[in-house]
Design a protein around this motif. Structure first.
Motif, short mmCIF file in Angstrom:
data_model
loop_
_atom_site.label_atom_id
_atom_site.label_comp_id
_atom_site.label_asym_id
_atom_site.label_seq_id
_atom_site.Cartn_x
_atom_site.Cartn_y
_atom_site.Cartn_z
N ASN A 144 0.82 -1.22 0.00
CA ASN A 144 0.00 0.00 0.00
C ASN A 144 0.84 1.26 0.00
OD1 ASN A 144 -2.64 -1.01 -0.05
ND2 ASN A 144 -2.55 -1.53 2.13
N LEU A 145 2.11 1.15 0.37
CA LEU A 145 2.95 2.33 0.51
C LEU A 145 3.50 2.78 -0.83
CD1 LEU A 145 4.96 1.44 3.75
CD2 LEU A 145 2.72 2.54 3.53
N ARG A 146 3.57 4.12 -0.97
CA ARG A 146 4.20 4.71 -2.16
C ARG A 146 5.24 5.72 -1.71
NH1 ARG A 146 1.04 8.09 -5.27
NH2 ARG A 146 -0.46 8.40 -3.57
N PHE A 147 6.34 5.79 -2.46
CA PHE A 147 7.42 6.71 -2.15
C PHE A 147 7.69 7.56 -3.38
CE2 PHE A 147 7.81 3.03 0.54
CZ PHE A 147 8.04 3.57 1.80
N LYS A 148 7.73 8.87 -3.21
CA LYS A 148 7.85 9.76 -4.36
C LYS A 148 8.40 11.12 -3.94
CE LYS A 148 4.05 11.61 -6.04
NZ LYS A 148 4.01 13.05 -5.65
N ILE A 149 8.72 11.95 -4.93
CA ILE A 149 9.05 13.35 -4.68
C ILE A 149 7.74 14.12 -4.60
CG2 ILE A 149 10.34 15.35 -5.49
CD1 ILE A 149 12.10 12.96 -4.85
N ALA A 150 7.56 14.91 -3.56
CA ALA A 150 6.31 15.63 -3.36
C ALA A 150 6.06 16.61 -4.50
CB ALA A 150 6.33 16.36 -2.03
N SER A 151 4.79 16.73 -4.87
CA SER A 151 4.39 17.69 -5.90
C SER A 151 2.93 18.05 -5.65
CB SER A 151 4.56 17.10 -7.30
OG SER A 151 3.77 15.93 -7.45
N GLY A 152 2.57 19.28 -5.82
CA GLY A 152 1.19 19.69 -5.67
C GLY A 152 0.86 20.14 -4.26
N GLU A 153 -0.07 21.07 -4.18
CA GLU A 153 -0.42 21.68 -2.91
C GLU A 153 -0.96 20.70 -1.87
OE1 GLU A 153 0.36 24.62 -1.73
OE2 GLU A 153 1.48 24.83 -3.61
N PRO A 154 -1.80 19.72 -2.25
CA PRO A 154 -2.30 18.79 -1.21
C PRO A 154 -1.17 18.07 -0.47
CG PRO A 154 -3.64 18.61 -3.18
CD PRO A 154 -2.48 19.46 -3.54
N GLU A 155 -0.13 17.65 -1.19
CA GLU A 155 0.99 16.98 -0.54
C GLU A 155 1.80 17.97 0.30
OE1 GLU A 155 1.57 13.37 -3.79
OE2 GLU A 155 3.05 14.99 -3.72
N PHE A 156 2.01 19.19 -0.21
CA PHE A 156 2.77 20.17 0.56
C PHE A 156 2.04 20.53 1.86
CE2 PHE A 156 4.67 21.44 -3.69
CZ PHE A 156 5.86 20.79 -3.45
N GLU A 157 0.72 20.64 1.78
CA GLU A 157 -0.03 20.98 2.99
C GLU A 157 0.13 19.88 4.04
OE1 GLU A 157 -2.01 23.13 5.64
OE2 GLU A 157 -1.43 23.84 3.62
N GLN A 158 0.13 18.62 3.62
CA GLN A 158 0.35 17.54 4.58
C GLN A 158 1.76 17.57 5.14
OE1 GLN A 158 -1.56 13.60 4.05
NE2 GLN A 158 -1.80 14.24 1.91
N ILE A 159 2.72 18.00 4.33
CA ILE A 159 4.10 18.14 4.81
C ILE A 159 4.17 19.18 5.92
CG2 ILE A 159 6.37 19.08 4.15
CD1 ILE A 159 5.95 17.63 1.42
#
Length: 537
Positions: free
Chosen positions: A6-21
């Motif tokens: 279920n896990l995914r590993f990636k470079i963050a992109s997009g506001e939804p991911e940045f907000e979670q960061i």
């Protein structure tokens, strides 16, 4: 499905991911480790946010772990200790790794392992060979196990102290291998990574499909599955009919040449590489009457060239071309050829052997087209196909039995013994094409690796606007031997295309993104390319 799947590993992109960061940053470095004062928004934006590359772990769409990588000086450690170069090995390309954070519910090792793998891949892709961190004093044993070297005094507040440390790429690759399951050079030589245009790297489910008991080509089960596979193939390329042959792409093109031999009148063949030249050879061996429009290898046919050729040869009844010229990586403009031929009533034939399976293909308006199982479709070699839309009749007095498309059609595609195993593997490969995702994956890998290759100083033969995403032909300078480089890469466990006579003669080498390719395998290839060619240092 397991938690790991279920896990995914990636470079963050997009506001939804940045907000979670920002919110995980707050939870970790305000609430858990008191480095910053609290705020009512419960979000913490790093002061280097716009310079950071965030390596993140996702469980579904939920952020569960992260780390930030930055290479712009001064680093945060420069600000705390002064210029840290005096502590570090000289001549290194350095990055700083910060903000390692994992949700408490996922601190089971899998997230940290995945982030480390992504860090290795990202570091290699950016040519970093040394990283600096502020490592919590509570995890010094782990950091030393990974190869980190402490330097300078402790930093941070008394309740949250950190030890500045550095890690070289060599130490990371060596010490982290057991944790990350990174293969050694010896391991890779036994299980090489394939970047060949065939045979390609085979996905596990396709291998499993091949490993079944063979079924007679005369039994009902075989006929049902055979008909289903033909339906899948036709749906993939929008063709009405297809015959599946037991043989290579050369067989499929011979079958096309055999059909053209039944027509009266002349034809035209387009050639801008080895496989266009082979179409000329196919036509010559069948005694076809034709004219050839030939460009230098790597050249691109434009509309006016082809139109003027058709205008000069108004008696032409057919046109034959390679849709993807595998020798150079050039994509010829199929839609342009369809339009020009349709306006003149010319039957268009295409060699699609390296095209189908790598990009979306529409064979409406194409008279005959060839394909194979062992290239873009990602299955085993041994099957070839001829797509068509019209009725074809057997020609027992004019064509050899094995080259008679009408004879295949008259027997529902099974006039002779067929391989149930190869067909099962092909069916497994075709299941991936329920969506456009396979094409998007190849395009993404190609768009990522091409600029990396240019950064290393390699010349890519095909212009980007006319390039196959799956075939990258590198024209090497005279001082670098494609044979020698190819041999060194093969010894290190990387299989590239360089041994064909036409490639050796031109000092070319090819990276092909067919079959089971990944960003991780390309990162490893680029690292080895730098090593064996001495480029990009």
């Amino acid at each position: 499905m397991s938690e790991e799947q279920n896990l995914r590993f990636k470079i963050a992109s997009g506001e939804p991911e940045f907000e979670q960061i920002f919110r995980l940053n707050y939870k970790t470095f305000v609430e858990e480790i008191p480095q910053h004062p609290p705020n009512p928004e419960k979000r913490l934006v790093d002061r280097f946010h716009h310079e950071n590359a965030y390596l993140i772990a996702l469980d579904g769409d939920q952020l569960i772990g992260m780390m930030a990588v930055r290479d712009k000086r001064p680093f945060s450690l420069d600000e705390k200790l002064g210029n840290i170069d005096r502590y570090l090995p000289p001549g290194r390309r350095i990055c700083e790794v910060r903000l390692l954070a994992v949700l408490p519910s996922h601190r089971n090792g899998m997230v940290f392992q995945g982030l480390l793998k992504l860090l290795l891949d990202h570091g290699l892709s950016q040519h970093y060979n040394l990283a600096v961190i502020s490592g919590t004093v509570r995890q010094q044993k782990l950091y030393k196990h990974l190869g980190f070297v402490p330097f300078g005094p402790l930093v941070g507040a008394k309740e949250a102290q950190y030890q500045p440390m550095y890690l070289t790429l060599e130490e990371f690759q060596e010490n982290a291998r057991p944790i990350l399951n990174v293969p050694s050079t010896a391991d890779r030589a036994l299980n090489p990574l394939s970047f060949l245009p065939g045979p390609v790297s085979i996905r596990p489910e396709i291998r499993a499909a091949l490993d079944q008991l063979p079924v007679s080509h005369r039994c009902d089960k075989f006929k049902e599955e055979f008909a289903f596979i033909k339906t899948l193939l036709c749906q993939l390329v929008r063709a009405q009919r297809v015959e599946i042959l037991l043989g290579s792409g050369t067989l499929a093109n011979d079958v096309i040449a055999a059909q053209l031999s039944l027509m009266s009148g002349r034809g035209i063949i387009l050639s801008n590489g080895e496989f266009g030249d082979r179409l000329v050879d196919h036509a010559g061996r069948f005694g076809l009457s034709f004219d050839a429009l030939e460009l230098d290898w790597g050249g691109v046919f434009d509309c006016e060239q082809v139109r003027s050729t058709l205008d000069r040869h108004r008696d032409a009844k057919w046109l034959w071309a390679s849709a993807c010229e595998t020798s150079t990586g050039v994509l010829n403009d199929v839609e342009m050829l369809k339009e020009l031929c349709a306006g003149r009533g010319i039957k268009l034939c295409l060699d699609c052997i390296s095209l189908i399976g790598t990009v979306a293909v529409d064979l409406q308006g194409v008279y005959l087209a060839s394909c194979v199982s062992g290239k873009g479709l990602g299955a085993f070699p041994g099957l070839s196909m001829v797509f068509y839309h019209h009725d074809v009749a057997p020609q027992p007095s004019r064509l050899p039995r094995y080259l008679d498309l009408g004879n295949c059609a008259a027997h529902q595609g099974i006039p002779f013994t067929h391989s149930s195993n190869l067909l099962s593997a092909l069916q497994a490969a075709l299941k991936r094409y329920d969506t456009q995702q396979p094409f998007a994956e190849i395009a993404e890998l190609s768009d990522w690796v091409r600029p990396k290759l240019r950064e290393l100083g390699f010349q890519i033969l095909a212009p980007d606007a006319h390039a196959s995403p799956a075939v990258i032909t590198l024209a090497l300078p005279g001082e670098i031997s494609s044979q020698s480089i190819g041999d060194l890469l093969q010894a290190a466990g990387f299989l590239l295309s360089y041994q064909s006579e036409y490639l050796r003669r031109r000092n070319w080498i090819q990276i092909c993104l067919m079959g089971d390719c990944s960003r991780q395998s390309l990162v490893a290839l680029l690292t080895e390319l730098r090593k064996v060619t001495g480029t990009g240092n």
